[in-house]
Design a protein around this motif. Structure first.
Motif, short mmCIF file in Angstrom:
data_model
loop_
_atom_site.label_atom_id
_atom_site.label_comp_id
_atom_site.label_asym_id
_atom_site.label_seq_id
_atom_site.Cartn_x
_atom_site.Cartn_y
_atom_site.Cartn_z
N LYS A 106 0.84 -1.21 0.00
CA LYS A 106 0.00 0.00 0.00
C LYS A 106 0.87 1.26 0.00
O LYS A 106 1.89 1.31 0.70
N PRO A 107 0.50 2.28 -0.78
CA PRO A 107 1.29 3.53 -0.76
C PRO A 107 1.18 4.22 0.60
O PRO A 107 0.19 4.07 1.31
N GLY A 108 2.22 4.97 0.95
CA GLY A 108 2.22 5.69 2.22
C GLY A 108 1.27 6.87 2.19
O GLY A 108 0.80 7.29 1.13
N ILE A 109 0.98 7.42 3.36
CA ILE A 109 0.14 8.61 3.44
C ILE A 109 0.95 9.83 3.05
O ILE A 109 2.18 9.76 2.94
N LYS A 110 0.30 10.95 2.86
CA LYS A 110 0.97 12.19 2.46
C LYS A 110 2.09 12.53 3.45
O LYS A 110 1.88 12.55 4.66
N GLY A 111 3.29 12.76 2.91
CA GLY A 111 4.42 13.13 3.74
C GLY A 111 5.15 11.97 4.39
O GLY A 111 6.08 12.17 5.16
N GLU A 112 4.76 10.74 4.08
CA GLU A 112 5.36 9.56 4.70
C GLU A 112 6.29 8.86 3.70
O GLU A 112 5.94 8.63 2.56
N GLU A 113 7.49 8.54 4.16
CA GLU A 113 8.38 7.66 3.42
C GLU A 113 8.31 6.33 4.14
O GLU A 113 8.49 6.26 5.35
N LYS A 114 8.02 5.25 3.40
CA LYS A 114 7.85 3.95 4.05
C LYS A 114 8.66 2.88 3.35
O LYS A 114 9.02 3.00 2.18
N TYR A 115 8.93 1.80 4.11
CA TYR A 115 9.72 0.70 3.60
C TYR A 115 9.47 -0.51 4.49
O TYR A 115 9.42 -0.39 5.72
N CYS A 116 9.32 -1.67 3.90
CA CYS A 116 9.21 -2.90 4.67
C CYS A 116 10.56 -3.59 4.68
O CYS A 116 11.03 -4.08 3.64
N ALA A 117 11.21 -3.58 5.83
CA ALA A 117 12.56 -4.12 5.99
C ALA A 117 12.47 -5.60 6.36
O ALA A 117 11.69 -5.98 7.23
N THR A 118 13.27 -6.41 5.69
CA THR A 118 13.28 -7.86 5.97
C THR A 118 14.59 -8.29 6.63
O THR A 118 14.84 -9.48 6.78
N SER A 119 15.40 -7.32 7.02
CA SER A 119 16.63 -7.62 7.75
C SER A 119 17.04 -6.38 8.54
O SER A 119 16.60 -5.27 8.24
N LEU A 120 17.90 -6.59 9.52
CA LEU A 120 18.42 -5.47 10.29
C LEU A 120 19.21 -4.54 9.39
O LEU A 120 19.11 -3.32 9.49
N PHE B 100 17.65 1.92 5.25
CA PHE B 100 16.52 2.83 5.04
C PHE B 100 16.61 4.02 5.98
O PHE B 100 16.43 5.17 5.58
N SER B 101 16.92 3.76 7.25
CA SER B 101 17.00 4.85 8.24
C SER B 101 18.08 5.85 7.86
O SER B 101 17.86 7.06 7.91
N MET B 102 19.24 5.35 7.44
CA MET B 102 20.33 6.25 7.07
C MET B 102 20.04 7.00 5.77
O MET B 102 20.44 8.14 5.61
N SER B 103 19.29 6.37 4.87
CA SER B 103 18.96 7.05 3.61
C SER B 103 17.96 8.18 3.82
O SER B 103 17.91 9.13 3.06
N THR B 104 17.15 8.09 4.87
CA THR B 104 16.15 9.14 5.13
C THR B 104 16.60 10.14 6.19
O THR B 104 16.14 11.28 6.19
N LEU B 105 17.49 9.74 7.11
CA LEU B 105 17.89 10.62 8.21
C LEU B 105 19.34 11.09 8.13
O LEU B 105 19.71 12.04 8.80
N GLY B 106 20.17 10.40 7.37
CA GLY B 106 21.59 10.69 7.35
C GLY B 106 22.36 9.61 8.09
O GLY B 106 21.77 8.69 8.67
N LYS B 107 23.66 9.72 8.12
CA LYS B 107 24.51 8.66 8.69
C LYS B 107 24.58 8.66 10.21
O LYS B 107 24.93 7.67 10.82
N CYS C 63 8.76 0.11 8.36
CA CYS C 63 9.49 1.31 8.75
C CYS C 63 8.92 2.51 8.01
O CYS C 63 8.63 2.41 6.82
N HIS C 64 8.79 3.61 8.71
CA HIS C 64 8.30 4.82 8.06
C HIS C 64 8.82 6.06 8.75
O HIS C 64 9.04 6.07 9.95
N LYS C 65 9.05 7.07 7.92
CA LYS C 65 9.47 8.37 8.43
C LYS C 65 8.34 9.34 8.16
O LYS C 65 7.87 9.46 7.04
N LEU C 66 7.90 9.97 9.21
CA LEU C 66 6.87 11.00 9.09
C LEU C 66 7.48 12.32 9.55
O LEU C 66 8.31 12.35 10.46
N THR C 67 7.06 13.38 8.92
CA THR C 67 7.53 14.69 9.36
C THR C 67 6.84 15.06 10.67
O THR C 67 5.79 14.52 11.01
#
Length: 147
Positions: free
Chosen positions: A10-24, A30-37, A84-88
């Motif tokens: 399913k697509p994320g809601i407005k302003g949400e970046e989402k990803y289904c992670a299958t490993s640590l 995903f976290s580093m690609s959206t938040l930085g290192k 996993c999802h990043k919301l503003t």
């Protein structure tokens, strides 16, 4: 398992970046690609597990990071899958708790300041008797979820 597949497709809601992670590793990527290192992973920790529900008192609150967080929720599936999802406008906190029996816990809480794009049928709105976008929504995360 069908619900997990449906949620991940399913697509994320407005302003949400989402990803289904299958490993640590994919969760970290995903976290580093959206938040930085410079990221820190936190989750709820309990000193000792108990099967009985008890009262806790708050002994401290610590704000984590800035206005951006990635929340990863463990999903039911045949193998490990985290939604996993990043919301503003989301802040993460660690709330230190002490139980009536002395048990200590550090609970992770996420506070969403902007809920205007959320589904109006979300359980939080029903329980709190509020509408999307009117008040911040904060929730404690279970032990197998990561911020």
């Amino acid at each position: 398992m069908k619900k997990t597949v449906k949620l991940c497709k399913k697509p994320g809601i407005k302003g949400e970046e989402k990803y289904c992670a299958t490993s640590l590793e994919s969760m970290v990527d995903f976290s580093m690609s959206t938040l930085g290192k410079n990221v820190q992973a936190i989750s709820t920790e309990v000193e000792k597990k108990t099967n009985k529900l008890q009262e806790y008192r708050i002994s401290g609150v610590k704000k984590m990071g800035g206005e951006k967080s990635v929340l990863c929720h463990k999903l039911n599936y045949a193998y490990t899958v985290f939604y996993c999802h990043k919301l503003t406008a989301t802040k993460a906190y660690v709330v230190s708790l002490v139980g009536v029996d002395g048990t200590k816990a550090n609970a992770v809480a996420a506070c969403h300041k902007d809920t205007s794009a959320w589904n109006s049928k979300n359980l939080a709105f029903q329980v709190l008797k509020v509408k999307p976008g009117t008040v911040p929504i904060c929730r404690a995360l279970p032990m197998d979820h990561v911020v």
